[in-house]
Design an enzyme around this catalytic site. Structure first.
Site, mmCIF file in Angstrom:
data_model
loop_
_atom_site.group_PDB
_atom_site.id
_atom_site.type_symbol
_atom_site.label_atom_id
_atom_site.label_comp_id
_atom_site.label_asym_id
_atom_site.label_seq_id
_atom_site.Cartn_x
_atom_site.Cartn_y
_atom_site.Cartn_z
ATOM 1 N N ASP A 36 -40.577 -5.649 -24.393
ATOM 2 C CA ASP A 36 -40.426 -6.927 -23.695
ATOM 3 C C ASP A 36 -41.718 -7.740 -23.590
ATOM 4 O OD1 ASP A 36 -41.471 -5.158 -21.735
ATOM 5 O OD2 ASP A 36 -40.414 -6.165 -20.109
ATOM 6 N N LYS A 234 -33.818 -17.643 -14.087
ATOM 7 C CA LYS A 234 -33.009 -17.773 -15.307
ATOM 8 C C LYS A 234 -31.607 -17.268 -15.014
ATOM 9 C CE LYS A 234 -36.175 -15.194 -16.818
ATOM 10 N NZ LYS A 234 -36.851 -14.142 -17.625
ATOM 11 N N GLY A 236 -28.790 -17.269 -17.375
ATOM 12 C CA GLY A 236 -27.962 -17.212 -18.568
ATOM 13 C C GLY A 236 -27.601 -18.593 -19.068
ATOM 14 N N ASP A 268 -37.702 -12.771 -22.901
ATOM 15 C CA ASP A 268 -39.091 -12.622 -23.351
ATOM 16 C C ASP A 268 -39.576 -13.895 -24.037
ATOM 17 O OD1 ASP A 268 -38.530 -10.016 -22.553
ATOM 18 O OD2 ASP A 268 -38.144 -9.346 -24.597
#
Length: 320
Positions: A36, A234, A236, A268
C-alpha cells in the site's frame, strides 16, 4: 511547479511485497511488486519532479531471491533506498490476488516472517538515524499492523520527534482486521496516529469496521471529528469529503468510470494524487480532485501499479 529550495524529503514507510496475479495463460501467475505505501510512493514519484520531492521507501528486505528484484524495481521507479534495512534471516512478504467480475479483490498472504515486520527491532533503523532530514512521513494502518499488537515505542518516539521539529505526518487508515490481534489494539494504535498526524486519509468502510459503528453516518461523524488538522474521507463511488480544521467539510465529486477492472491501489493512488498537490502548496479541494482522477484511472487497469503510459494525462508533461 519548481522549487528554488532543496526538494522536500518524503519517507514512505511500510512493506513492499511480491504480488502474484493470474495471467492470461492458464496455470501461470504474473509477478509484480506492490504494497500500500509503496504503491503511493510510486505514483507520487511519477506525478512529481525530483526537483520538488525526494521520495525514499523505508522498510526491511529479506535475504531471499526476491530481494534483488525489489531493489531493481525501486530504482526503475526512481524510489530512493537509503532508508532500507536488510535482514538476511527474514523473507520477503508475498501475496496472491484474484479479482471478481466487479473488480473487487480477494487476497491470500504469506508474510508471517516478513522482513518488514522487523524495521523497528534491533539496531536503529535508517529512518530513525535520518529523522532530522525528513520533511514528510507517510504511513498506513498496514504499516502499523505488521509491527505487532502495539505501536513500537521507537515509532512513537520517531513520530513525536518529527512533529516537534515541524515535519509533516500523513496517515492512511487502511484497516485490515486479520492483521491485528484485536480491534482494541488497532483502535489504540490508530488513536495515537490520529493525534499526531497532520493529514489523515480515511476510507469510510475501514473506519466503520475499526470503530465497530452501526452505520456510515456514524462513521462519517466520527471521522470528521478526528483530532488532526486535515481529514479526507473517501467513500467509494460517493463524493470525497475534505475537512480542514475550523472549516466545514467540502464535497469533491469522484469520477465515474464505465467499467471497474481492479480496485487494487485505488486508495493508494488517491493518496499519491492528493499529496502531489498538497505538498506543492495547492488547496485541499484541488488535491482531492487530482486524487479522485488518478484513482479512477488506476481502477480501470489490472494490478496495483499501472503502466506509466496510462497516466499520460497526469505526467509532468501532460499535467495542467
Amino acid at each position: 511547479m519548481s522549487r528554488s529550495s532543496p526538494p522536500l524529503r518524503v519517507a514512505c514507510q511500510g512493506e513492499c511485497m511480491v504480488e502474484l496475479r493470474e495471467s492470461p495463460t492458464p496455470g501461470l501467475l504474473a509477478q509484480g511488486i506492490a504494497g500500500d505505501t509503496y504503491n503511493t510512493a510510486v505514483y507520487l514519484r511519477r506525478l512529481t519532479s525530483a526537483a520538488d520531492l525526494r521520495i525514499d521507501y523505508a522498510t526491511c528486505v529479506g535475504g531471499d531471491l526476491f530481494a534483488p528484484r525489489l531493489f531493481e524495481t525501486w530504482r526503475a521507479e526512481g524510489i530512493g533506498e537509503s532508508l532500507v534495512r536488510t535482514v538476511p534471516d527474514r523473507s520477503t512478504g508475498l501475496y496472491a490476488i484474484r479479482t471478481d467480475a466487479h473488480g473487487e479483490r480477494h487476497f491470500s498472504y504469506w508474510r508471517e516472517r516478513s522482513a518488514a515486520r522487523a524495521y523497528f527491532e534491533g539496531e536503529l533503523s535508517p529512518l530513525e538515524q535520518q529523522a532530522g532530514e525528513i520533511d514528510v512521513l507517510y504511513l498506513s494502518g498496514i504499516s502499523l499492523a505488521i509491527m505487532g499488537p502495539e505501536m513500537p515505542p521507537r515509532l512513537r518516539t520517531l513520530l513525536q520527534g518529527l512533529r516537534s521539529r515541524g515535519a509533516r505526518i500523513v496517515f492512511d487508515n487502511n484497516y485490515r482486521p486479520r492483521l491485528w490481534a484485536s480491534r482494541d489494539a488497532a483502535q489504540s494504535a490508530f488513536a495515537q496516529l490520529y493525534a499526531l498526524a497532520d493529514i489523515v486519509l480515511v476510507t469510510l468502510d475501514d473506519e466503520r469496521a475499526l470503530q465497530g459503528l452501526a452505520s456510515d453516518d456514524l462513521a462519517l461523524q466520527h471521522s470528521l471529528a478526528l483530532p488532526c488538522p486535515e481529514v479526507v474521507v473517501k467513500r467509494g463511488a460517493r463524493s470525497t469529503l475534505v475537512r480542514r480544521v475550523g472549516q466545514s467539510p467540502i464535497e469533491v465529486p469522484v469520477q465515474t468510470v464505465s467499467r471497474v477492472v481492479d480496485t487494487t491501489a485505488a486508495g493508494d493512488s488517491f493518496a499519491a494524487g492528493y499529496l502531489a498537490k498538497r505538498l506543492m502548496g495547492e488547496s485541499a479541494v484541488a488535491a482531492a480532485e487530482w486524487g479522485n482522477r488518478l484513482a479512477a484511472t488506476v481502477i480501470q487497469h489490472p494490478g496495483a501499479i499501472v503502466p506509466p503510459e496510462v497516466m499520460a494525462w497526469a505526467t509532468r508533461r501532460g499535467a495542467a
